[in-house]
Design a protein around this motif. Structure first.
Motif, PDB file in Angstrom:
ATOM      1  N   VAL A   6       7.444   3.554   4.682  1.00  0.00           N
ATOM      2  CA  VAL A   6       7.343   2.419   5.665  1.00  0.00           C
ATOM      3  C   VAL A   6       5.940   2.588   6.500  1.00  0.00           C
ATOM      4  O   VAL A   6       5.381   1.564   6.511  1.00  0.00           O
ATOM      5  CB  VAL A   6       8.484   2.878   6.522  1.00  0.00           C
ATOM      6  N   SER A   7       5.395   3.922   6.699  1.00  0.00           N
ATOM      7  CA  SER A   7       4.050   3.882   7.106  1.00  0.00           C
ATOM      8  C   SER A   7       2.956   3.300   6.261  1.00  0.00           C
ATOM      9  O   SER A   7       2.016   2.865   6.853  1.00  0.00           O
ATOM     10  CB  SER A   7       3.918   5.025   7.972  1.00  0.00           C
ATOM     11  N   ALA A  10       3.139  -0.262   6.271  1.00  0.00           N
ATOM     12  CA  ALA A  10       2.663  -0.846   7.880  1.00  0.00           C
ATOM     13  C   ALA A  10       0.982  -0.812   7.842  1.00  0.00           C
ATOM     14  O   ALA A  10       0.512  -1.823   8.233  1.00  0.00           O
ATOM     15  CB  ALA A  10       3.270   0.019   8.883  1.00  0.00           C
ATOM     16  N   GLU A  11       0.671   0.219   7.276  1.00  0.00           N
ATOM     17  CA  GLU A  11      -0.845   0.162   7.432  1.00  0.00           C
ATOM     18  C   GLU A  11      -1.580  -0.930   6.515  1.00  0.00           C
ATOM     19  O   GLU A  11      -2.467  -1.349   6.901  1.00  0.00           O
ATOM     20  CB  GLU A  11      -1.312   1.709   6.792  1.00  0.00           C
ATOM     21  N   LYS A  15       0.131  -3.343  10.547  1.00  0.00           N
ATOM     22  CA  LYS A  15       1.200  -3.579  11.777  1.00  0.00           C
ATOM     23  C   LYS A  15       1.576  -2.072  12.211  1.00  0.00           C
ATOM     24  O   LYS A  15       1.149  -1.177  11.362  1.00  0.00           O
ATOM     25  CB  LYS A  15       2.522  -4.222  11.042  1.00  0.00           C
ATOM     26  N   ASP A  16       2.361  -2.204  13.267  1.00  0.00           N
ATOM     27  CA  ASP A  16       2.867  -0.858  13.645  1.00  0.00           C
ATOM     28  C   ASP A  16       3.774  -0.420  12.965  1.00  0.00           C
ATOM     29  O   ASP A  16       4.770  -1.338  12.468  1.00  0.00           O
ATOM     30  CB  ASP A  16       3.463  -1.264  15.252  1.00  0.00           C
ATOM     31  N   THR A  17       4.019   0.863  12.753  1.00  0.00           N
ATOM     32  CA  THR A  17       5.168   1.526  12.000  1.00  0.00           C
ATOM     33  C   THR A  17       6.644   1.021  12.506  1.00  0.00           C
ATOM     34  O   THR A  17       7.383   0.541  11.852  1.00  0.00           O
ATOM     35  CB  THR A  17       5.014   3.015  11.600  1.00  0.00           C
ATOM     36  N   GLU A  19       7.223  -1.317  14.282  1.00  0.00           N
ATOM     37  CA  GLU A  19       7.574  -2.864  14.168  1.00  0.00           C
ATOM     38  C   GLU A  19       8.295  -3.202  12.962  1.00  0.00           C
ATOM     39  O   GLU A  19       9.312  -3.669  12.574  1.00  0.00           O
ATOM     40  CB  GLU A  19       6.387  -3.686  14.325  1.00  0.00           C
ATOM     41  N   ILE A  20       7.573  -2.386  11.665  1.00  0.00           N
ATOM     42  CA  ILE A  20       8.156  -2.520  10.346  1.00  0.00           C
ATOM     43  C   ILE A  20       9.717  -1.947  10.356  1.00  0.00           C
ATOM     44  O   ILE A  20      10.405  -2.456  10.031  1.00  0.00           O
ATOM     45  CB  ILE A  20       7.342  -1.647   9.108  1.00  0.00           C
ATOM     46  N   LYS A  23      11.992  -4.530  12.066  1.00  0.00           N
ATOM     47  CA  LYS A  23      12.022  -5.451  10.927  1.00  0.00           C
ATOM     48  C   LYS A  23      13.026  -5.177   9.760  1.00  0.00           C
ATOM     49  O   LYS A  23      14.088  -5.915   9.637  1.00  0.00           O
ATOM     50  CB  LYS A  23      10.917  -6.121  10.322  1.00  0.00           C
ATOM     51  N   LYS A  33       9.998   6.590   8.920  1.00  0.00           N
ATOM     52  CA  LYS A  33       8.501   6.302   8.680  1.00  0.00           C
ATOM     53  C   LYS A  33       8.149   6.692   7.345  1.00  0.00           C
ATOM     54  O   LYS A  33       7.108   6.207   6.506  1.00  0.00           O
ATOM     55  CB  LYS A  33       7.623   6.429   9.753  1.00  0.00           C
ATOM     56  N   TYR A  49       5.898 -11.545   6.687  1.00  0.00           N
ATOM     57  CA  TYR A  49       4.506 -11.740   7.195  1.00  0.00           C
ATOM     58  C   TYR A  49       3.601 -12.695   6.424  1.00  0.00           C
ATOM     59  O   TYR A  49       2.493 -12.959   6.551  1.00  0.00           O
ATOM     60  CB  TYR A  49       3.729 -10.338   7.229  1.00  0.00           C
TER      61      TYR A  49
END
Ligand code: GTP
Ligand code: MG
Length: 370
Positions: A6-7, A10-11, A15-17, A19-20, A23, A33, A49
């Motif tokens: 997940v992180s 996000a990277e 985006k922020d982890t 936020e993901i 979602k 994460k 996105y």
């Protein structure tokens, strides 16, 4: 790899982890994460996105599997079997390889100087068979540990005067783990104490049961040294290859595996490759393991220069920047620039991995000293 945590995702999306994660939750996926996301989830998030998953994942994609051509069934045609010879020490593996080669290769190649390239091809009744001239165990262990499966059929050599020994059992286990069919070659039949029944009896304990006894394992009795039974063995290999329906598309970019490689004073990096799919051509842009280049020259198992090598063909190539390792995968690229990029990225990654390995080792050493 086609997964991301997940992180990582996000990277990549900037985006922020958190936020993901939110979602994902809305989409019905509960994730932390560091969790690996499957392809579907990655695609869903990317859609949110307005980007495609390929755009996001591609940057990281230097796994050579991703660059192999995906083949349609209708493009596949029969290819030669790739055979490895295994068995206990001194049971006659090398002698068998030599006698197959001598009876079949030099037959039609009078005066041809044969060159050792770690693999060779013979022809029987118009059909080809490729033999890997490596110790069977090495072919299975080192190559399989790198995820390379090169062997289609294993020949298990058992000396009729010695029977099943520890390495015989080891070989059986390797072949079974790789899920390749085993043909038993009961060798040294010319010897005084030869007892093929005992060999068959002992092998039933390892689920290798002869057809005569109601099983489905093919046994061939032979004498490698006297060159007796070699044709029977080849016939059985061809029979098994037919059943296996071994196929490839000769009209693709080539991919395959490194059988062996070394640095040659005059020629630089020299690698023996087994083409597993497609056709390899002189001039091809190629990534091999963590190195890359252009195929400068190719030599076949008879020491002859060739321009092209199709499926199941072993060839020795020059033109790589560095020396790859046995078991490394290779892939041909249509685009030379892409080959260079992927090759350089893989080289870079290897350097980084080595660095972290070293760091790990020195930490361990430190703890040892304490
Ligand atoms: P390693 O590579 O050491 O594991 O042995 P190997 O399995 O390759 O055996 P190799 O071919 O070197 O043969 C071992 C010995 O058995 C040699 O002395 C061969 O000449 C002999 N030998 C091999 N095949 C036969 C055969 O069919 N009959 C007889 N009598 N001797 C054989
Ligand atoms: Mg040997």
């Amino acid at each position: 790899t086609d997964t991301l945590t997940v992180s990582e995702l996000a990277e990549k999306l900037n985006k922020d982890t958190a936020e993901i994660i939110k979602k994902l939750m809305f989409l019905g996926v509960m994730a932390t994460k560091n969790q690996d996301l499957d392809k579907d989830s990655i695609e869903l998030i990317c859609e949110e996105y307005g980007v495609t998953a390929e755009q996001v994942v591609e940057v990281d994609e230097i796994d050579l599997d991703n660059f192999k051509t995906e083949e349609k069934a209708e493009d596949l045609i029969e290819r030669p079997a790739v055979v490895t010879i295994m068995g206990h020490v001194d049971h006659g593996k090398t002698t068998l390889l030599d006698s197959i080669r001598d009876t079949k290769v030099t037959e039609g190649e009078a005066g041809g100087i044969t060159q050792h390239i770690g693999a060779y091809q013979v022809e029987d009744n118009g059909k080809k068979v490729t033999f890997l001239d490596t110790p069977g165990h090495a072919a299975f262990t080192s190559m399989r540990s790198r995820g390379a499966q090169v062997t289609d059929i294993a020949i298990l050599v058992v000396a009729a005067d010695d029977g099943v020994m520890p390495q015989t059992v080891e070989a059986i286990n390797h072949a079974k783990a790789a899920e390749v069919p085993i043909i038993v070659a009961v060798n040294k039949m010319d010897k005084e104490g030869a007892n093929p029944d005992r060999v068959m009896q002992e092998l039933t304990e390892h689920e290798l049961i002869p057809e005569d006894w109601g099983g489905d394992t093919i046994f061939v009795q032979l004498s490698a040294i006297k060159r007796e039974g070699i044709d029977d063995l080849l016939e059985m290999i061809l029979l098994v290859s037919e059943v296996e329906e071994l196929k490839a598309n000769p009209n693709s970019n080539a991919n395959g595996t490194v059988i062996e490689a070394q640095l040659d004073k005059g020629r630089g990096s020299v690698a023996t490759l087994l083409v597993q799919n497609g056709t390899l051509h002189v001039g091809d842009a190629i990534v091999v393991g963590n190195t890359y280049g252009r195929v400068r020259a190719m030599v076949n198992d008879l020491g002859r220069r060739v321009q092209a090598a199709g499926p199941s063909t072993p060839v020795e190539i020059t033109g790589l920047n560095e020396v790859p390792a046995a078991g490394d995968q290779f892939v041909v690229f249509s685009n030379e620039k892409q080959a260079r990029q992927v090759g350089e990225a893989r080289q870079q990654k290897q350097i980084e991995e080595k660095r972290t390995d070293k760091a790990k080792v020195s930490l361990d050493d430190l703890f040892e000293q304490i």
